[in-house]
Enzyme design. Structure first.
Site, PDB file in Angstrom:
ATOM      1  CG  ASN A 171     -14.975 -15.256  33.958  1.00 52.28           C
ATOM      2  OD1 ASN A 171     -14.130 -15.855  33.285  1.00 52.28           O
ATOM      3  ND2 ASN A 171     -15.967 -15.881  34.566  1.00 52.28           N
ATOM      4  CG  ASP A 175     -16.478 -22.627  35.189  1.00 56.77           C
ATOM      5  OD1 ASP A 175     -15.640 -23.549  35.138  1.00 56.77           O
ATOM      6  OD2 ASP A 175     -17.320 -22.419  34.290  1.00 56.77           O
TER       7      ASP A 175
END
Length: 293
Positions: free
Chosen positions: A139, A57
């Protein structure tokens, strides 16, 4: 292997990041690989049609940062990391996946993607924007107490109206994509990446009644360190660019006009549930047996 396949078999131009290009610059078999200079980052979208990521990620977050304040090309990621919530494609199938994406893109079928909201964050000092302090996050943006032993005190505004004050370790504003990262660890809701929402999650608040909430994606949130706070605060963007906020400083957060499209393996819902189960063990339980077992 992957670069050679893209160039020789699929006829694509291969552009590597400068750090990667240095490692292969002396290899005759990689003479076809191109690169770009730091000053050309703002123009990457003009000549990059698809971004291929190898890793976990963190590589996806890095790809997002490459396209700062600009549209992001579709991102096709192959899992070589330890978790890989966002990397749904296995590297063992990279040739078939790349060939399929190219074939569909060149035809009329198209490629299924998930449009992942990003947040545009700007640091203000006494209400005025600081030059060069604009960040795009995939995020979350986190404001916390840093190394201070005191509670952080952070005023939270929505379009200049005070909605609450955070007294605790800090607060984060996350995207639906980030809802399965730090926000989930802090007790925030888990949200499908296609839901048009912004997550507001306190970090260890010193109260029993402060629950995480979800706001509409049209919200404009300002996190401000008040003048009467006992200490300064610290801010970081997707875990990077960590810096101190002085008394009176604030971070203005709104939805970015440039989401990040990630290429699906199946579709946006199947991929998401598969990642929930594979990475977080979501709702894994032995089946209840019938009475006549």
């Amino acid at each position: 292997d992957l670069c050679g396949f893209l160039h020789r078999e699929l006829g694509l131009r291969v552009v590597l990041e400068p750090a990667c290009h240095v490692e292969v610059a002396g290899m005759p078999e990689m003479a076809f690989a191109e690169t770009f200079w730091e000053g050309e980052r703002a123009e990457l979208y003009d000549f990059v049609d698809v971004v291929v990521c190898l890793g976990g990620d963190g590589v996806i977050l890095h790809a997002s940062h490459l396209f700062h304040s600009s549209p992001v090309p579709p991102v096709l990621s192959f899992n070589l990391g330890s978790l890989g919530f966002l990397t749904n494609h296995g590297f063992g199938d990279h040739q078939a996946a790349m060939a399929s994406v190219c074939l569909k893109a060149r035809g009329l079928e198209g490629v299924r993607v998930t449009l992942r909201m990003r947040l545009r964050c700007q640091i203000l000092r006494r209400g005025q924007p600081l030059p060069g302090k604009v960040y795009e996050v995939l995020n979350e943006v986190v404001v916390d107490r840093g190394p201070s032993p005191y509670l952080s005190k952070i005023e939270c505004y929505e379009r200049d109206k005070l909605i609450t004050k955070v007294q605790g370790d800090g607060v984060m504003v996350a995207t639906p994509t980030g809802s399965t990262a730090y926000s989930a660890a802090a007790g925030g809701a888990i949200c499908h990446p296609s839901v048009p929402a912004i997550l507001f999650t306190p970090i260890c608040p010193h109260t029993l009644s402060f629950r995480p909430v979800m706001l509409p994606d049209s919200s404009e949130i300002e996190l401000r360190v008040p003048e009467d706070s006992r200490t300064t605060a610290w801010v970081c963007f997707d875990g990077q660019s960590r810096q101190q906020l002085q008394l009176g400083d604030s971070v203005l957060i709104r939805m970015s006009p440039y989401p990040m499209p990630t290429v699906n393996k199946s579709d946006q819902t199947d991929d998401w549930f598969a990642s929930l189960v594979r990475c977080l063990g979501w709702n894994e339980r032995l089946d209840q047996q019938p009475f006549d077992y």
